[in-house]
Design an enzyme around this catalytic site. Structure first.
Site, PDB file in Angstrom:
ATOM      1  N   GLY A  24       0.823  -1.201   0.000  1.00 28.21           N
ATOM      2  CA  GLY A  24       0.000   0.000   0.000  1.00 28.21           C
ATOM      3  C   GLY A  24       0.855   1.247   0.000  1.00 28.21           C
ATOM      4  N   GLU A  25       0.728   2.026   1.051  1.00 26.09           N
ATOM      5  CA  GLU A  25       1.496   3.260   1.196  1.00 26.09           C
ATOM      6  C   GLU A  25       2.543   3.134   2.292  1.00 26.09           C
ATOM      7  OE1 GLU A  25      -1.620   6.024   2.018  1.00 26.09           O
ATOM      8  OE2 GLU A  25      -2.208   6.166  -0.070  1.00 26.09           O
ATOM      9  N   GLU A  26       2.930   1.921   2.607  1.00 23.17           N
ATOM     10  CA  GLU A  26       3.922   1.696   3.650  1.00 23.17           C
ATOM     11  C   GLU A  26       5.248   1.259   3.042  1.00 23.17           C
ATOM     12  OE1 GLU A  26       2.321  -1.036   6.511  1.00 23.17           O
ATOM     13  OE2 GLU A  26       1.191   0.542   7.500  1.00 23.17           O
TER      14      GLU A  26
END
Length: 103
Positions: A24-26
């Site tokens: 994801g956005e990690e």
């Protein structure tokens, strides 16, 4: 935005640091042989560089912020990679609880 953020992070890492998208956005950044003080300095430098990015999209100016969790692995411990990621993730959520956009 992910590509711009990834480029910004890469430009602010030191030789020997490791970086990758976790999902994801990690993202995960590994800073070998780094103490807490220097890990915080690196994370703060990257956080500030991300915050200062401005992207124009659909005639709108977009800004991104980031939060960082730091976990130091101690020599002699038997932490698995999963343990290290879990502990860093807990620190990340602690940063987010402080108000986001922080280390």
């Amino acid at each position: 935005m992910l590509k711009i953020t990834a480029k910004t992070v890469t430009e602010n890492l030191r030789r020997g640091d490791l970086y990758g998208r976790y999902g994801g956005e990690e993202f995960i950044i590994v800073l070998p042989e780094t103490d807490r003080e220097n890990a915080e300095k690196v994370a703060e430098k990257i956080r500030g560089a991300i915050e200062n990015q401005e992207v124009k999209w659909n005639n709108q100016l977009l800004k991104v912020t980031s939060s960082f969790g730091i976990y130091l692995s101690q020599k002699g411990t038997e932490d698995t990679v999963e343990d290290l990621i879990s502990k860093a993730d807990q620190a990340l959520y602690g940063a987010k609880e402080k108000g986001r956009n922080c280390v």
